[in-house]
Write a protein that holds these residues in place. Structure first.
Motif, PDB file in Angstrom:
ATOM      1  N   ASP A 145      -9.005 -47.300 -47.293  1.00 27.05           N
ATOM      2  CA  ASP A 145      -8.240 -46.071 -47.047  1.00 27.05           C
ATOM      3  C   ASP A 145      -8.269 -45.136 -48.250  1.00 27.05           C
ATOM      4  O   ASP A 145      -8.461 -43.911 -48.105  1.00 27.05           O
ATOM      5  CB  ASP A 145      -6.793 -46.417 -46.682  1.00 27.05           C
ATOM      6  CG  ASP A 145      -6.672 -47.083 -45.322  1.00 27.05           C
ATOM      7  OD1 ASP A 145      -7.641 -46.973 -44.528  1.00 27.05           O
ATOM      8  OD2 ASP A 145      -5.638 -47.728 -45.059  1.00 27.05           O
ATOM      9  N   GLU A 146      -8.086 -45.678 -49.433  1.00 22.00           N
ATOM     10  CA  GLU A 146      -8.081 -44.862 -50.650  1.00 22.00           C
ATOM     11  C   GLU A 146      -9.443 -44.204 -50.873  1.00 22.00           C
ATOM     12  O   GLU A 146      -9.529 -43.005 -51.183  1.00 22.00           O
ATOM     13  CB  GLU A 146      -7.713 -45.725 -51.859  1.00 22.00           C
ATOM     14  CG  GLU A 146      -7.698 -44.957 -53.166  1.00 22.00           C
ATOM     15  CD  GLU A 146      -7.394 -45.860 -54.351  1.00 22.00           C
ATOM     16  OE1 GLU A 146      -7.478 -45.365 -55.498  1.00 22.00           O
ATOM     17  OE2 GLU A 146      -7.094 -47.057 -54.146  1.00 22.00           O
ATOM     18  N   LEU A 147     -10.527 -44.976 -50.696  1.00 18.26           N
ATOM     19  CA  LEU A 147     -11.869 -44.438 -50.890  1.00 18.26           C
ATOM     20  C   LEU A 147     -12.191 -43.392 -49.831  1.00 18.26           C
ATOM     21  O   LEU A 147     -12.759 -42.327 -50.129  1.00 18.26           O
ATOM     22  CB  LEU A 147     -12.897 -45.573 -50.843  1.00 18.26           C
ATOM     23  CG  LEU A 147     -14.357 -45.158 -50.995  1.00 18.26           C
ATOM     24  CD1 LEU A 147     -14.601 -44.413 -52.302  1.00 18.26           C
ATOM     25  CD2 LEU A 147     -15.273 -46.379 -50.900  1.00 18.26           C
ATOM     26  N   ARG A 148     -11.817 -43.663 -48.601  1.00 13.08           N
ATOM     27  CA  ARG A 148     -12.091 -42.725 -47.512  1.00 13.08           C
ATOM     28  C   ARG A 148     -11.397 -41.385 -47.748  1.00 13.08           C
ATOM     29  O   ARG A 148     -11.991 -40.326 -47.548  1.00 13.08           O
ATOM     30  CB  ARG A 148     -11.653 -43.334 -46.184  1.00 13.08           C
ATOM     31  CG  ARG A 148     -11.883 -42.425 -44.977  1.00 13.08           C
ATOM     32  CD  ARG A 148     -11.720 -43.193 -43.679  1.00 13.08           C
ATOM     33  NE  ARG A 148     -10.521 -44.004 -43.656  1.00 13.08           N
ATOM     34  CZ  ARG A 148     -10.288 -44.980 -42.777  1.00 13.08           C
ATOM     35  NH1 ARG A 148     -11.187 -45.250 -41.846  1.00 13.08           N
ATOM     36  NH2 ARG A 148      -9.169 -45.689 -42.830  1.00 13.08           N
ATOM     37  N   GLU A 149     -10.145 -41.415 -48.191  1.00 11.75           N
ATOM     38  CA  GLU A 149      -9.418 -40.168 -48.460  1.00 11.75           C
ATOM     39  C   GLU A 149     -10.078 -39.377 -49.580  1.00 11.75           C
ATOM     40  O   GLU A 149     -10.131 -38.139 -49.537  1.00 11.75           O
ATOM     41  CB  GLU A 149      -7.960 -40.472 -48.804  1.00 11.75           C
ATOM     42  CG  GLU A 149      -7.122 -40.969 -47.633  1.00 11.75           C
ATOM     43  CD  GLU A 149      -7.142 -40.021 -46.451  1.00 11.75           C
ATOM     44  OE1 GLU A 149      -7.004 -38.792 -46.665  1.00 11.75           O
ATOM     45  OE2 GLU A 149      -7.303 -40.495 -45.311  1.00 11.75           O
ATOM     46  N   CYS A 154     -13.468 -34.186 -50.679  1.00  9.79           N
ATOM     47  CA  CYS A 154     -14.571 -33.382 -51.215  1.00  9.79           C
ATOM     48  C   CYS A 154     -15.539 -32.936 -50.119  1.00  9.79           C
ATOM     49  O   CYS A 154     -16.677 -32.551 -50.408  1.00  9.79           O
ATOM     50  CB  CYS A 154     -15.308 -34.123 -52.329  1.00  9.79           C
ATOM     51  SG  CYS A 154     -16.091 -35.650 -51.841  1.00  9.79           S
ATOM     52  N   GLY A 155     -15.113 -33.023 -48.858  1.00  8.56           N
ATOM     53  CA  GLY A 155     -15.885 -32.424 -47.770  1.00  8.56           C
ATOM     54  C   GLY A 155     -16.608 -33.382 -46.856  1.00  8.56           C
ATOM     55  O   GLY A 155     -17.179 -32.964 -45.844  1.00  8.56           O
ATOM     56  N   TYR A 162     -14.736 -30.761 -36.208  1.00  9.55           N
ATOM     57  CA  TYR A 162     -13.926 -31.947 -36.470  1.00  9.55           C
ATOM     58  C   TYR A 162     -13.970 -32.306 -37.949  1.00  9.55           C
ATOM     59  O   TYR A 162     -14.981 -32.111 -38.627  1.00  9.55           O
ATOM     60  CB  TYR A 162     -14.423 -33.134 -35.642  1.00  9.55           C
ATOM     61  CG  TYR A 162     -14.243 -32.948 -34.155  1.00  9.55           C
ATOM     62  CD1 TYR A 162     -13.110 -33.430 -33.503  1.00  9.55           C
ATOM     63  CD2 TYR A 162     -15.194 -32.259 -33.404  1.00  9.55           C
ATOM     64  CE1 TYR A 162     -12.936 -33.247 -32.133  1.00  9.55           C
ATOM     65  CE2 TYR A 162     -15.027 -32.062 -32.033  1.00  9.55           C
ATOM     66  CZ  TYR A 162     -13.892 -32.565 -31.412  1.00  9.55           C
ATOM     67  OH  TYR A 162     -13.725 -32.372 -30.065  1.00  9.55           O
ATOM     68  N   THR A 163     -12.863 -32.856 -38.456  1.00  7.13           N
ATOM     69  CA  THR A 163     -12.796 -33.365 -39.823  1.00  7.13           C
ATOM     70  C   THR A 163     -12.300 -34.800 -39.796  1.00  7.13           C
ATOM     71  O   THR A 163     -11.917 -35.317 -38.739  1.00  7.13           O
ATOM     72  CB  THR A 163     -11.849 -32.509 -40.691  1.00  7.13           C
ATOM     73  OG1 THR A 163     -10.523 -32.574 -40.138  1.00  7.13           O
ATOM     74  CG2 THR A 163     -12.310 -31.057 -40.733  1.00  7.13           C
ATOM     75  N   ASP A 164     -12.304 -35.452 -40.957  1.00  2.00           N
ATOM     76  CA  ASP A 164     -11.792 -36.822 -41.109  1.00  2.00           C
ATOM     77  C   ASP A 164     -12.539 -37.817 -40.225  1.00  2.00           C
ATOM     78  O   ASP A 164     -11.947 -38.770 -39.699  1.00  2.00           O
ATOM     79  CB  ASP A 164     -10.294 -36.888 -40.797  1.00  2.00           C
ATOM     80  CG  ASP A 164      -9.466 -36.011 -41.727  1.00  2.00           C
ATOM     81  OD1 ASP A 164     -10.047 -35.442 -42.665  1.00  2.00           O
ATOM     82  OD2 ASP A 164      -8.250 -35.903 -41.513  1.00  2.00           O
ATOM     83  N   THR A 202     -20.297 -39.006 -42.821  1.00  2.00           N
ATOM     84  CA  THR A 202     -21.384 -38.028 -42.903  1.00  2.00           C
ATOM     85  C   THR A 202     -20.951 -36.875 -43.816  1.00  2.00           C
ATOM     86  O   THR A 202     -19.758 -36.649 -44.031  1.00  2.00           O
ATOM     87  CB  THR A 202     -21.758 -37.470 -41.524  1.00  2.00           C
ATOM     88  OG1 THR A 202     -20.610 -36.881 -40.920  1.00  2.00           O
ATOM     89  CG2 THR A 202     -22.312 -38.571 -40.630  1.00  2.00           C
ATOM     90  N   PHE A 203     -21.929 -36.149 -44.340  1.00  2.00           N
ATOM     91  CA  PHE A 203     -21.660 -34.977 -45.167  1.00  2.00           C
ATOM     92  C   PHE A 203     -22.887 -34.080 -45.112  1.00  2.00           C
ATOM     93  O   PHE A 203     -23.970 -34.497 -44.693  1.00  2.00           O
ATOM     94  CB  PHE A 203     -21.329 -35.373 -46.615  1.00  2.00           C
ATOM     95  CG  PHE A 203     -22.413 -36.145 -47.309  1.00  2.00           C
ATOM     96  CD1 PHE A 203     -23.408 -35.503 -48.028  1.00  2.00           C
ATOM     97  CD2 PHE A 203     -22.437 -37.539 -47.244  1.00  2.00           C
ATOM     98  CE1 PHE A 203     -24.412 -36.212 -48.662  1.00  2.00           C
ATOM     99  CE2 PHE A 203     -23.436 -38.267 -47.876  1.00  2.00           C
ATOM    100  CZ  PHE A 203     -24.433 -37.603 -48.587  1.00  2.00           C
ATOM    101  N   LEU A 204     -22.723 -32.836 -45.544  1.00  2.00           N
ATOM    102  CA  LEU A 204     -23.841 -31.899 -45.586  1.00  2.00           C
ATOM    103  C   LEU A 204     -24.605 -32.066 -46.890  1.00  2.00           C
ATOM    104  O   LEU A 204     -24.032 -32.417 -47.921  1.00  2.00           O
ATOM    105  CB  LEU A 204     -23.342 -30.467 -45.437  1.00  2.00           C
ATOM    106  CG  LEU A 204     -22.674 -30.152 -44.106  1.00  2.00           C
ATOM    107  CD1 LEU A 204     -22.155 -28.725 -44.087  1.00  2.00           C
ATOM    108  CD2 LEU A 204     -23.634 -30.379 -42.950  1.00  2.00           C
TER     109      LEU A 204
END
Length: 363
Positions: A145-149, A154-155, A162-164, A202-204
């Motif tokens: 949870d801490e790492l995911r947040e 940072c995007g 959608y986010t998160d 995922t990220f850009l």
């Protein structure tokens, strides 16, 4: 406020990472830490625009087209490019170019064209591929949870509207550190088994360095097991062109008159008018002949762009091709950039250049 504050904000709209390989974008003249006295926005950074910046006390010019496009082997004032660059340097004026970075942006050049046309349900005409990346990390279950947040902050984890977004798969991991290790779990030279999870986000692609930095700073392990994969998916928020619908259909003749009015074109070069009405419209600022096939495949009734050649118009069998002129198709870029910058720096002078830079004359 410094130049970097302005350009960083522009790059939130139009990351330089997505500019075309042939392009020359970013800060072309000047230093990023220079304090800003005023910002002048232009489509082309000519010598006359530099003169206007001097008169209006602007030491940063934000231009759409880069004045320096290919290498300069000397700075003698022998042509319009070198004269502009020399005058900017002599007067301590910085030049920043957005060009194809803004072409690619969601809400960029073509989206602004669609806005001026009053189009609805606007989408990207040519979505970019291979800009989404997937990060897979092995992490102790209690740290997920801490790492995911941290990654979300940072995007990472954004997909369209959608986010998160993430995926977690539980399992067990093993490792054994040597004499030089400093394990956060267990002891050196002893195999450890830990309840772990595989965390995927995922990220850009332009976010990769910040996402990986967040991973390293928030992961408990001395050595992080992770992988990054580039996905082949199209991404509708990055790409060239736009397509949307008129509120009400128009005849071809009425549509051409409307287009000429909106873009203030001296003339609109078009293919033979279609019999049926125009409602779905594709647009691409600047030279857009390469995307005629995309306009056709998405079912557009008309395609507005610039720099079409004689033989390009033969492709207008299934839609109305409209060449409004290069400058005309991109003219609203100044307003777009002024609004974007002023939104954050509302108490600062963000000015649109009054100098006419269109090199084409209609008689």
């Amino acid at each position: 406020m410094k130049i970097k504050d302005i350009t960083d904000h522009i790059e939130q709209l139009a990351p330089l990472h997505y500019a075309q390989n042939f392009d020359n974008v970013g800060l072309l003249v000047g230093e990023s830490n220079t304090p800003v006295t005023g910002v002048l926005i232009t489509l082309d950074c000519l010598e006359t625009v530099i003169d206007e910046a001097i008169v209006r006390n602007c030491n940063l010019i934000v231009t759409f087209h880069p004045i320096i496009f290919s290498g300069l082997k000397h700075l003698k004032p022998t042509d319009y490019v070198r004269r502009a660059v020399l005058k900017a340097i002599k007067n301590n004026i910085a030049i920043y170019a957005t060009h194809t970075a803004l072409d690619m942006a969601h809400g960029g050049v073509s989206y602004r064209m669609a806005h001026e046309m009053g189009l609805q349900n606007v989408k990207t005409l040519v979505p970019e591929k291979s800009v989404i990346k997937k990060l897979q990390i092995h992490v102790p279950r209690e740290n997920v949870d801490e790492l995911r947040e941290a990654l979300f902050s940072c995007g990472a984890g954004q997909l369209g509207n959608y986010t998160d977004c993430s995926f977690v798969l539980d399992g067990k991991g093993t490792f054994m550190g040597n004499d030089h290790s400093n394990p956060s779990r267990g002891q050196k030279n002893k195999r450890e088994t830990v309840q772990e999870a595989v965390l995927e986000v995922t990220f850009l692609s332009h976010q990769e360095s910040s996402v990986l930095q967040a991973m390293w700073e928030n992961h408990p392990y001395e050595e992080v097991s992770y992988s990054v994969e580039t996905l082949e998916n199209e991404y509708s928020k990055i790409g060239l062109g736009a397509v949307g619908n008129l509120e009400n259909p128009m005849s071809s003749n009425d549509f051409l008159k409307f287009t000429k009015t909106v873009f203030k074109s001296g003339v609109v070069r078009s293919s033979l008018s279609r019999k049926r009405d125009i409602q779905k419209v594709a647009l691409l600022g600047g030279s857009g002949s390469f995307a005629i096939k995309n306009a056709i495949s998405c079912g557009a009734d008309a395609y507005i762009t610039a720099d079409l050649k004689y033989h390009d118009f033969f492709q207008g069998e299934d839609l109305l091709l409209c060449d409004v002129g290069h400058y005309e198709s991109e003219q609203f870029t100044k307003n777009l950039l002024q609004e974007h910058i002023s939104e954050k720096f509302s108490s600062f002078a963000i000015l649109c250049a009054q100098t006419q830079t269109n090199p084409v004359n209609y008689t």
